[in-house]
Design a protein around this motif. Sequence first.
Motif, PDB file in Angstrom:
ATOM      1  N   LEU A  51       0.787  -1.276   0.039  1.00 30.28           N
ATOM      2  CA  LEU A  51      -0.071  -0.080  -0.067  1.00 30.28           C
ATOM      3  C   LEU A  51       0.758   1.221  -0.116  1.00 30.28           C
ATOM      4  CD1 LEU A  51      -2.956  -0.790   2.764  1.00 30.28           C
ATOM      5  CD2 LEU A  51      -3.279  -0.103   0.161  1.00 30.28           C
ATOM      6  N   LEU A  52       2.016   1.316   0.867  1.00 27.71           N
ATOM      7  CA  LEU A  52       2.665   2.407   1.007  1.00 27.71           C
ATOM      8  C   LEU A  52       3.324   2.624  -0.424  1.00 27.71           C
ATOM      9  CD1 LEU A  52       4.491   4.547   2.597  1.00 27.71           C
ATOM     10  CD2 LEU A  52       6.102   2.576   3.038  1.00 27.71           C
ATOM     11  N   MET A  53       4.051   1.511  -1.088  1.00 30.97           N
ATOM     12  CA  MET A  53       4.706   1.786  -2.475  1.00 30.97           C
ATOM     13  C   MET A  53       3.715   2.267  -3.408  1.00 30.97           C
ATOM     14  SD  MET A  53       7.206  -1.695  -1.862  1.00 30.97           S
ATOM     15  CE  MET A  53       7.885  -1.483  -3.621  1.00 30.97           C
ATOM     16  N   PHE A  54       2.533   1.577  -3.562  1.00 34.12           N
ATOM     17  CA  PHE A  54       1.422   1.947  -4.412  1.00 34.12           C
ATOM     18  C   PHE A  54       1.099   3.191  -4.339  1.00 34.12           C
ATOM     19  CE2 PHE A  54      -3.001   2.539  -5.559  1.00 34.12           C
ATOM     20  CZ  PHE A  54      -2.875   2.292  -6.844  1.00 34.12           C
ATOM     21  N   GLY A  55       0.803   3.839  -2.939  1.00 38.60           N
ATOM     22  CA  GLY A  55       0.449   5.139  -2.819  1.00 38.60           C
ATOM     23  C   GLY A  55       1.626   6.409  -3.308  1.00 38.60           C
ATOM     24  N   MET A  56       2.819   5.954  -3.041  1.00 28.94           N
ATOM     25  CA  MET A  56       3.978   6.868  -3.397  1.00 28.94           C
ATOM     26  C   MET A  56       3.901   6.740  -4.919  1.00 28.94           C
ATOM     27  SD  MET A  56       6.963   6.096  -0.598  1.00 28.94           S
ATOM     28  CE  MET A  56       7.836   7.763  -1.365  1.00 28.94           C
ATOM     29  N   LYS A  57       3.869   5.747  -5.552  1.00 24.37           N
ATOM     30  CA  LYS A  57       3.929   5.607  -7.092  1.00 24.37           C
ATOM     31  C   LYS A  57       2.828   6.330  -7.489  1.00 24.37           C
ATOM     32  CE  LYS A  57       4.288   2.356 -10.815  1.00 24.37           C
ATOM     33  NZ  LYS A  57       3.175   2.830 -11.700  1.00 24.37           N
ATOM     34  N   PHE A  68      -3.586   6.364   0.019  1.00 24.49           N
ATOM     35  CA  PHE A  68      -2.908   5.063   0.130  1.00 24.49           C
ATOM     36  C   PHE A  68      -1.631   5.119   0.909  1.00 24.49           C
ATOM     37  CE2 PHE A  68      -5.781   3.643  -3.168  1.00 24.49           C
ATOM     38  CZ  PHE A  68      -6.198   2.291  -2.742  1.00 24.49           C
ATOM     39  N   MET A  69      -0.759   5.980   0.766  1.00 23.61           N
ATOM     40  CA  MET A  69       0.388   5.978   1.387  1.00 23.61           C
ATOM     41  C   MET A  69       0.290   6.001   2.954  1.00 23.61           C
ATOM     42  SD  MET A  69       3.452   8.668   0.707  1.00 23.61           S
ATOM     43  CE  MET A  69       2.855  10.163   1.691  1.00 23.61           C
ATOM     44  N   PHE A  70      -0.512   6.879   3.410  1.00 24.99           N
ATOM     45  CA  PHE A  70      -0.667   6.898   4.980  1.00 24.99           C
ATOM     46  C   PHE A  70      -1.622   5.984   5.325  1.00 24.99           C
ATOM     47  CE2 PHE A  70      -0.431  11.873   4.230  1.00 24.99           C
ATOM     48  CZ  PHE A  70       0.932  11.771   4.916  1.00 24.99           C
ATOM     49  N   LEU A  71      -2.260   5.227   4.518  1.00 27.09           N
ATOM     50  CA  LEU A  71      -3.089   3.981   4.945  1.00 27.09           C
ATOM     51  C   LEU A  71      -1.994   2.714   5.377  1.00 27.09           C
ATOM     52  CD1 LEU A  71      -5.675   2.473   5.866  1.00 27.09           C
ATOM     53  CD2 LEU A  71      -5.775   1.801   3.425  1.00 27.09           C
ATOM     54  N   GLY A  72      -0.954   2.784   4.068  1.00 30.01           N
ATOM     55  CA  GLY A  72       0.030   1.834   4.492  1.00 30.01           C
ATOM     56  C   GLY A  72       1.194   2.273   5.574  1.00 30.01           C
ATOM     57  N   LEU A  73       1.331   3.579   5.958  1.00 27.05           N
ATOM     58  CA  LEU A  73       2.046   3.834   7.124  1.00 27.05           C
ATOM     59  C   LEU A  73       1.418   3.692   8.136  1.00 27.05           C
ATOM     60  CD1 LEU A  73       3.693   7.385   5.758  1.00 27.05           C
ATOM     61  CD2 LEU A  73       4.913   5.194   6.238  1.00 27.05           C
ATOM     62  N   GLY A  74      -0.079   3.973   8.313  1.00 24.32           N
ATOM     63  CA  GLY A  74      -0.648   3.716   9.477  1.00 24.32           C
ATOM     64  C   GLY A  74      -0.910   2.021   9.949  1.00 24.32           C
ATOM     65  N   ILE A 122      -2.249   7.874  12.095  1.00 29.39           N
ATOM     66  CA  ILE A 122      -2.670   8.839  10.874  1.00 29.39           C
ATOM     67  C   ILE A 122      -4.031   8.333  10.073  1.00 29.39           C
ATOM     68  CG2 ILE A 122      -1.429   7.749   9.003  1.00 29.39           C
ATOM     69  CD1 ILE A 122      -0.209  10.704   8.470  1.00 29.39           C
ATOM     70  N   THR A 123      -4.355   7.016  10.331  1.00 32.09           N
ATOM     71  CA  THR A 123      -5.252   6.656   9.576  1.00 32.09           C
ATOM     72  C   THR A 123      -6.799   7.106   9.841  1.00 32.09           C
ATOM     73  OG1 THR A 123      -5.477   4.683  11.315  1.00 32.09           O
ATOM     74  CG2 THR A 123      -4.458   4.142   9.318  1.00 32.09           C
ATOM     75  N   ASP A 124      -6.851   7.896  10.993  1.00 30.11           N
ATOM     76  CA  ASP A 124      -7.991   8.758  11.302  1.00 30.11           C
ATOM     77  C   ASP A 124      -8.459   9.651  10.361  1.00 30.11           C
ATOM     78  OD1 ASP A 124      -8.176   6.990  13.564  1.00 30.11           O
ATOM     79  OD2 ASP A 124      -7.484   8.633  14.977  1.00 30.11           O
ATOM     80  N   PHE A 125      -7.517   9.967   9.442  1.00 33.44           N
ATOM     81  CA  PHE A 125      -7.573  10.948   8.491  1.00 33.44           C
ATOM     82  C   PHE A 125      -7.584  10.445   7.171  1.00 33.44           C
ATOM     83  CE2 PHE A 125      -5.328  12.744  12.074  1.00 33.44           C
ATOM     84  CZ  PHE A 125      -5.933  13.921  12.453  1.00 33.44           C
ATOM     85  N   VAL A 126      -7.231   9.167   6.938  1.00 34.92           N
ATOM     86  CA  VAL A 126      -7.253   8.662   5.824  1.00 34.92           C
ATOM     87  C   VAL A 126      -8.594   8.440   5.263  1.00 34.92           C
ATOM     88  CG1 VAL A 126      -6.765   6.653   4.543  1.00 34.92           C
ATOM     89  CG2 VAL A 126      -5.090   7.529   6.101  1.00 34.92           C
ATOM     90  N   TYR A 127      -9.427   7.929   5.661  1.00 36.84           N
ATOM     91  CA  TYR A 127     -10.891   7.719   5.273  1.00 36.84           C
ATOM     92  C   TYR A 127     -11.620   8.775   4.658  1.00 36.84           C
ATOM     93  CZ  TYR A 127      -9.685   3.231   7.136  1.00 36.84           C
ATOM     94  OH  TYR A 127      -9.059   2.000   7.438  1.00 36.84           O
TER      95      TYR A 127
END
Length: 570
Positions: free
Chosen positions: A17-23, A144-150, A112-117
């Motif tokens: 998720l992190l890599m896809f979000g960054m890409k 997606f990047m922050f979801l992966g990080l969270g 940080i996932t609280d702000f993702v949705y």
Amino acid sequence: MNDYIFVTFKLLGSLALLMFGMKLMSETLQKMAGPQLRHVLGAMTTNRFTGMLTGILVTAAVQSSTATTVMTVSFVNAGLLTLAQAISVIMGANIGTTLTAWIMSAGFSFNITDFVYPAFFIAIILIYSKRRKNFGDFLYGIAFMFLGLGTLRQTGIDMNLGENEAILGFFRMFDPNSFLTTITFLLIGGVLTMCVQSSAAVMAITMILCSSGALPIYQGIALVLGENIGTTVTSNLAALTANTQARRAAFAHMFFNLFGVAWILVFFHPFINGVCSLVGINPQAEGFDTSKLSFVLAAFHTCFNLCNTFILIWFIPQIEKIVCYVIKPKATTEGVENLDEPIRLKYIEGGLMPTPEISVLQAQKEITLFAERIQRMYHMVIDLAKQSKPDEKTNADEFVQLFNRIEKYESISDNMEIEIAAYLEKVSDDHLSDETKAKIRAMMREISEIESIGDACYNLARIFKRKFESKDSFTPELEQRVASMMQLTDDSLTQMNATMKNFRSQSNMKRTNEIENDINIMRTELKDHNINDVNEHRYAYSVGTMYMDIINECEKLGDYVVNVVEARLG
């Protein structure tokens, strides 16, 4: 056992998720600002310091040092940047890419996932809105990047790495004060980065281990140093099949990081302690807040690249000499065609993997090279015309050899059109801005018209071959008229190539249209002269036919040139 399998897949999925979000975020930023960033890169590199700042800004904007490096190499190949300027941009790109570590450290510091949705909800609305689609994609990538990080952060907490005796026991095996330990973890970081092809993913794993208290900060920073080397090894392996300048730029990137790792190892512990004091922790103290170690890693990454750049930026000319000494031109001279081997594209099959927006720039350089090859083919036709004169002592074998060479060039032009078109079709499948899509359509037209010029050159060669085999001779006046027409056509090709190399803002259709008008006027005059000369029996009708075939083919070629320039200038 099932719990371990679930956690492992959760960890891998979070990294994905992190890599896809960054890409996605990087590609969308390039789509929104790609053309402007390319212009900035070309204009803001007047000296080593502006070059460094340009590298920082562009990389921080597109979140991809690879994209910046690819753009830089493209400008070096095009002669718009010197290798020394490119080295300064690459130094800046290393600083710009540290922003990624700060983003990740922020993601590990709170949930940080609280702000993702809400971000996902807003992004999907914008994506279905045509006018705001690009911004929606950008927000989607960030989410997606922050979801992966969270998810990574929560997975690290759930794994209780700081209390896992097996993991703690493994890391206790290594003496944190030992130089061998530092080298071991440096190698592990390099190998991991080469395996996963992402320094960001390895940085995320390092932050999980350090912030959970499982991995001491000194070993964690050794992993970060290994990531810096691993990412340059990957780019150098990719550049092995590239041209000399691309290999030199990739090696300059490796030299920069290797030199930095070498001097940082000398001051390893004092430097890390200094960075820790900046963040406000003492790694030697008992019970310090390990959650802040993600900030220490980000701060170290930034300080390391800043210090390394400050040291090396004064020695760019010397680095350039070292790079040129180590990476010498390939044994086969670049720029010389070997017609016995399959044609290889120079810019878009050079081993480097450019991002979609930058691929358009690579393709444009390849089309420019295509146009230059076509003019070389036309010059062969001019030589063939000279050899077709019966009054000169022409070796039949040499004539046939030159004709065969032109024939092979015609085959090369067909292959180049197909290869470039296939590449552009792949690029067009990616997310691109409307401006870039329009460029691709124009480039498709360019390669089609350039290939038609190649066909016209081959048709001219066949006419001269027919003339040579028939033993029909042109009068001196006809020879002079053919030479004048062919010279005028060559002028149009020269103007076309000059237009292809310049920026659109620096070119216009005026000179091309003037030459085309001259060609049309000359064709009309020569046609009238030919009718009169045949009627007055100055030469045979068959000679007049061949003569006018040459003139008409030159006129067609001029039309194709106008079409190429129109497509180039939009």
